[in-house]
Scaffold this motif. Structure first.
Motif, mmCIF file in Angstrom:
data_model
loop_
_atom_site.group_PDB
_atom_site.id
_atom_site.type_symbol
_atom_site.label_atom_id
_atom_site.label_comp_id
_atom_site.label_asym_id
_atom_site.label_seq_id
_atom_site.Cartn_x
_atom_site.Cartn_y
_atom_site.Cartn_z
ATOM 1 N N THR A 87 0.650 -29.336 20.033
ATOM 2 C CA THR A 87 1.873 -29.849 19.433
ATOM 3 C C THR A 87 2.563 -30.746 20.449
ATOM 4 O O THR A 87 2.862 -30.324 21.574
ATOM 5 N N ILE A 88 2.793 -31.978 20.077
ATOM 6 C CA ILE A 88 3.364 -32.963 20.999
ATOM 7 C C ILE A 88 4.776 -32.581 21.413
ATOM 8 O O ILE A 88 5.215 -32.852 22.531
ATOM 9 N N LYS A 89 5.481 -31.911 20.526
ATOM 10 C CA LYS A 89 6.871 -31.541 20.814
ATOM 11 C C LYS A 89 6.969 -30.633 22.034
ATOM 12 O O LYS A 89 7.981 -30.610 22.728
ATOM 13 N N GLN A 90 5.906 -29.885 22.316
ATOM 14 C CA GLN A 90 5.927 -28.953 23.437
ATOM 15 C C GLN A 90 5.059 -29.427 24.601
ATOM 16 O O GLN A 90 4.566 -28.627 25.389
ATOM 17 N N THR A 91 4.847 -30.725 24.699
ATOM 18 C CA THR A 91 4.058 -31.264 25.798
ATOM 19 C C THR A 91 4.926 -32.149 26.684
ATOM 20 O O THR A 91 6.108 -32.373 26.401
ATOM 21 N N ASP A 92 4.304 -32.669 27.732
ATOM 22 C CA ASP A 92 5.019 -33.541 28.667
ATOM 23 C C ASP A 92 4.691 -35.003 28.415
ATOM 24 O O ASP A 92 4.522 -35.780 29.343
ATOM 25 N N LEU A 93 4.583 -35.376 27.147
ATOM 26 C CA LEU A 93 4.252 -36.767 26.825
ATOM 27 C C LEU A 93 5.483 -37.622 26.558
ATOM 28 O O LEU A 93 5.378 -38.833 26.431
ATOM 29 N N ILE A 94 6.630 -36.973 26.438
ATOM 30 C CA ILE A 94 7.837 -37.702 26.059
ATOM 31 C C ILE A 94 8.534 -38.190 27.328
ATOM 32 O O ILE A 94 9.554 -37.651 27.759
ATOM 33 N N TYR A 95 7.959 -39.212 27.938
ATOM 34 C CA TYR A 95 8.490 -39.766 29.183
ATOM 35 C C TYR A 95 9.167 -41.102 28.912
ATOM 36 O O TYR A 95 8.489 -42.080 28.564
ATOM 37 N N LYS A 122 -3.817 -29.150 27.529
ATOM 38 C CA LYS A 122 -3.168 -28.162 26.676
ATOM 39 C C LYS A 122 -4.155 -27.477 25.729
ATOM 40 O O LYS A 122 -4.070 -26.274 25.486
ATOM 41 N N ALA A 123 -5.102 -28.250 25.173
ATOM 42 C CA ALA A 123 -6.059 -27.680 24.229
ATOM 43 C C ALA A 123 -6.981 -26.669 24.900
ATOM 44 O O ALA A 123 -7.211 -25.565 24.383
ATOM 45 N N ILE A 235 -3.226 -32.566 16.099
ATOM 46 C CA ILE A 235 -2.084 -33.108 16.828
ATOM 47 C C ILE A 235 -0.853 -32.939 15.956
ATOM 48 O O ILE A 235 -0.611 -33.703 15.020
ATOM 49 N N ASP A 236 -0.104 -31.891 16.232
ATOM 50 C CA ASP A 236 1.109 -31.581 15.472
ATOM 51 C C ASP A 236 2.298 -32.333 16.079
ATOM 52 O O ASP A 236 2.306 -32.655 17.268
ATOM 53 N N ASP A 237 3.288 -32.627 15.240
ATOM 54 C CA ASP A 237 4.494 -33.349 15.679
ATOM 55 C C ASP A 237 4.129 -34.687 16.317
ATOM 56 O O ASP A 237 4.685 -35.083 17.351
ATOM 57 N N ALA A 238 3.211 -35.405 15.681
ATOM 58 C CA ALA A 238 2.744 -36.686 16.236
ATOM 59 C C ALA A 238 3.833 -37.748 16.235
ATOM 60 O O ALA A 238 3.690 -38.771 16.917
ATOM 61 N N ILE A 260 -16.316 -35.361 14.975
ATOM 62 C CA ILE A 260 -15.011 -35.132 15.606
ATOM 63 C C ILE A 260 -13.943 -35.731 14.695
ATOM 64 O O ILE A 260 -13.984 -36.932 14.402
ATOM 65 N N PHE A 261 -13.004 -34.895 14.248
ATOM 66 C CA PHE A 261 -12.036 -35.331 13.244
ATOM 67 C C PHE A 261 -10.611 -35.003 13.702
ATOM 68 O O PHE A 261 -10.350 -33.917 14.223
ATOM 69 N N PHE A 262 -9.719 -35.941 13.463
ATOM 70 C CA PHE A 262 -8.325 -35.766 13.844
ATOM 71 C C PHE A 262 -7.513 -35.270 12.646
ATOM 72 O O PHE A 262 -7.612 -35.809 11.540
ATOM 73 N N LYS A 263 -6.728 -34.236 12.884
ATOM 74 C CA LYS A 263 -5.793 -33.699 11.894
ATOM 75 C C LYS A 263 -4.387 -33.878 12.470
ATOM 76 O O LYS A 263 -4.004 -33.204 13.434
ATOM 77 N N ILE A 264 -3.645 -34.821 11.915
ATOM 78 C CA ILE A 264 -2.386 -35.272 12.499
ATOM 79 C C ILE A 264 -1.234 -34.917 11.571
ATOM 80 O O ILE A 264 -1.314 -35.155 10.354
ATOM 81 N N ALA A 265 -0.166 -34.359 12.117
ATOM 82 C CA ALA A 265 1.011 -34.002 11.310
ATOM 83 C C ALA A 265 2.226 -34.749 11.824
ATOM 84 O O ALA A 265 2.430 -34.903 13.030
ATOM 85 N N SER A 266 3.050 -35.214 10.877
ATOM 86 C CA SER A 266 4.255 -35.959 11.229
ATOM 87 C C SER A 266 5.302 -35.747 10.153
ATOM 88 O O SER A 266 4.971 -35.539 8.980
#
Length: 605
Positions: A87-95, A122-123, A235-238, A260-266
């Motif tokens: 989940t992107i919301k709980q990662t350190d990507l928001i710089y 994270k995964a 990838i949740d909260d994309a 390999i398949f992406f499951k993206i939520a927004s």
């Protein structure tokens, strides 16, 4: 009698739930669930609280192992796919520092580096913590033939301690990525020190073609992985990704890998862009399947929202073992949220009188039975008013009515039910078998007032970069107040052939400012958007349904919205910019004996 210590309607963050809880609480009849479970890239879009995260959490291996527990000795090899959840919301990507790279040569490679670093770190860490990589402990490492070892050997320094199993490889990778992350953050510190320059990136750069794709290929090929060789990257909260990271992710989707398949939520309208790095656009259904988790209608005649929500509530009552009686029977949703008995009886009597003609109404339907359905509750609310204006005595209680008020979003029902349960627990010292109708009514009325008086006020204070300023929220507030007032007056108009309004359709292409306000309303769950045929019969136009959570604030009937108004831009602009003038004219028209055609821009369906 058994009672439960924890509130069964508590809203949990799905990624923090145990696999046992997820499997017990998950309801598989989600709209579009088949596409999420199938091979192919998928975009899950919806408002907050519609079940996106629960749907995706259910895909993880620890949950799928439990789903397959009817088989003996179920292993990872037996499940249909292996899903990695981040989940992107709980990662350190928001710089914010990364935004300063826009327009420089470093923008793409540095953002891609951080995206890949965080996703893999994270995964893998999550899989280790959940025990879904334990199978790799049995895989004695063949360094000469192991694709995973050969790849990681180019990156990881083992300090002379060569790994003995595939599991050791993953442990070493996590340590390496943690160190790489710390080193990469120094680059951001250099940006902060001098924002006008682009510093040199001194560490290893992770790329899709040289690291991520080979790594995933090696992982999915390990002994002990599912025989189907299907790997899902969740990838949740994309919508928390910045625009460059979103373009990078879209580029990965556009490659359309075979396993390999992406499951993206927004959240709706929040995904930054559908463009790729080379300017192409990923589209439905060519590149991915799209699922919208918002249910426009709450009746069982469409996508089964009521049936799905009922299963959610029943599962929670069963999980927490809430007894309906000393016989041990578990309460079901409808029993647990009973309707006000006196009001139910009076509405039923009025419905019979309308259907037989004993109670006259201005008929908009050809059959008496339809008239009874359309007018019984509006007439009941009108008659409650009388000389003392006591329409506030209408009780918003009963499971079906609460379902409609939740406006197609399960979390709204759960949040209300949570408050109702806590209040009953305080009133009855933990000993109760249902939620009293008076408590139901009080809570949903309080929530409606909070939405109009507090939630919309908080939106005015927000300065979201998507809308420029809080002025958009001011106009949205004005529009909702105006619409609610108009729908209330319509409900009480005995001369109208349609009285239950909760939606409107656009008779013109909206102006940019109007479009901005409406999109802002949809994104914040104040409206739901669908389409409808144009009045002149050519093509379709957008229809906006006001959230029925505000029904108690305006004393509206939330149990249907078959009627709608076609509105012109000028009418909507007046509602937004002059709400006081609009409501004054409503009062004047009502005092003159009926609202009639308020403005040229207000027309019946």
């Amino acid at each position: 009698m058994k009672t439960i210590a924890e509130n069964p309607f508590r809203v949990h963050t799905p990624e923090s739930l145990s696999a046992e809880e997820v499997v017990k609480l998950y309801v598989s009849e989600m709209p579009g669930a088949d596409a999420v479970h199938s091979a192919g890239d998928t975009m899950v879009v919806g408002s907050r609280g519609t079940g996106k995260s629960m749907m995706l959490r259910y895909l993880e291996p620890d949950c799928q192992l439990l789903v397959q527990n009817h088989k003996s000795q179920v292993r990872i090899t037996d499940i249909d796919y292996y899903a990695l959840y981040v989940t992107i919301k709980q990662t350190d990507l928001i710089y914010p520092e990364l935004e300063s790279l826009e327009g420089t040569f470093a923008d793409r490679p540095v953002n891609e580096h951080f995206l890949i670093l965080i996703l893999v770190w994270k995964a893998v860490s999550r899989c280790i913590d959940q025990g879904t990589l334990d199978f790799a402990k049995k895989n004695t490492l063949d360094t000469e033939n192991s694709k995973l070892f050969k790849l990681l050997n180019n990156f990881v320094d083992y300090d002379g301690q060569k790994p003995k199993t595939d599991f050791d490889l993953f442990l070493s990778l996590v340590d390496y990525l943690a160190d790489l992350h710390a080193a990469s953050l120094q680059y951001l510190d250099e940006i902060l020190a001098d924002p006008d320059t682009t510093p040199k990136f001194e560490t290893v750069l992770l790329r899709f073609s040289t690291f991520l794709l080979p790594f995933l290929e090696a992982w999915v090929g390990l002994e002990g992985m599912p025989r189907t060789r299907k790997l899902f990257i969740i990838i949740d909260d994309a919508d928390y990704l910045n625009e460059m990271q979103t373009k990078i992710l879209n580029t990965y989707v556009s490659t359309r890998q075979s396993y390999i398949f992406f499951k993206i939520a927004s959240e709706i309208y929040q995904y930054k862009t559908f463009s790729t790095l080379d300017g192409r656009r990923i589209e439905v259904p060519h590149d991915f399947a799209e699922i919208n988790t918002v249910d426009i209608y709450t009746s069982n005649t469409t996508r089964g929202y009521e049936a799905r929500l009922t299963r959610i509530i029943d599962k929670r009552l069963e999980l927490y073992n809430f007894d309906r009686s000393k016989t041990g029977r578990i309460a079901n949703a409808e029993q647990f949220f009973p309707e006000d008995g006196k009001q139910k009886s009076e509405i039923s009597k009025l419905r019979r009188e309308i259907s037989t003609g004993a109670h006259k109404v201005t008929s908009g339907a050809s059959r008496p039975r339809d008239n009874a359905y359309r007018y019984a509750i509006p007439e009941y609310i009108r008659l409650l008013g009388g000389e003392k204006k006591s329409r506030s005595n209408y009780s918003y209680s009963g499971y079906n009515q609460l379902v409609n008020i939740s406006s197609g979003i399960p979390r709204y029902f759960l949040e209300a039910a949570y408050l109702m349960y806590d209040r009953m627990k305080a009133l009855h010292d933990g000993e109760f078998t249902f939620i009293d109708p008076s408590v139901q009514n009080t809570v949903v009325r309080e929530q409606a007032e909070r939405i109009v008086m507090e939630e919309l006020e908080r939106l005015k204070l927000s300065d979201t970069h998507l809308d420029g300023s809080s002025a958009t929220a001011v106009l949205l507030h004005n529009l909702i107040i105006s619409l609610g007032s108009f729908f209330q007056v319509s409900l009480l108009d005995t001369q109208a052939t349609e009285r239950r309004y909760f939606s409107f359709a656009l008779s013109q292409t909206p102006t940019p400012d109007l479009e901005k306000v409406l999109r802002f309303g949809v994104r914040n769950s104040m409206f739901t958007r669908t389409t409808i045929g144009r009045k002149e019969g050519f093509g379709r136009t957008h229809r906006y349904i006001l959230t029925r959570r505000v029904a108690p604030y305006f004393t509206l009937d939330p149990n249907g919205f078959t009627a709608y108004k076609f509105l012109t831009n000028s009418a909507l602009e007046r509602m937004m910019h002059d709400p006081d003038g609009f409501r004054q004219e409503l009062r004047r028209k009502t005092a003159d004996g009926g609202i009639g055609p308020l403005f040229d821009g207000l027309e019946d369906q």
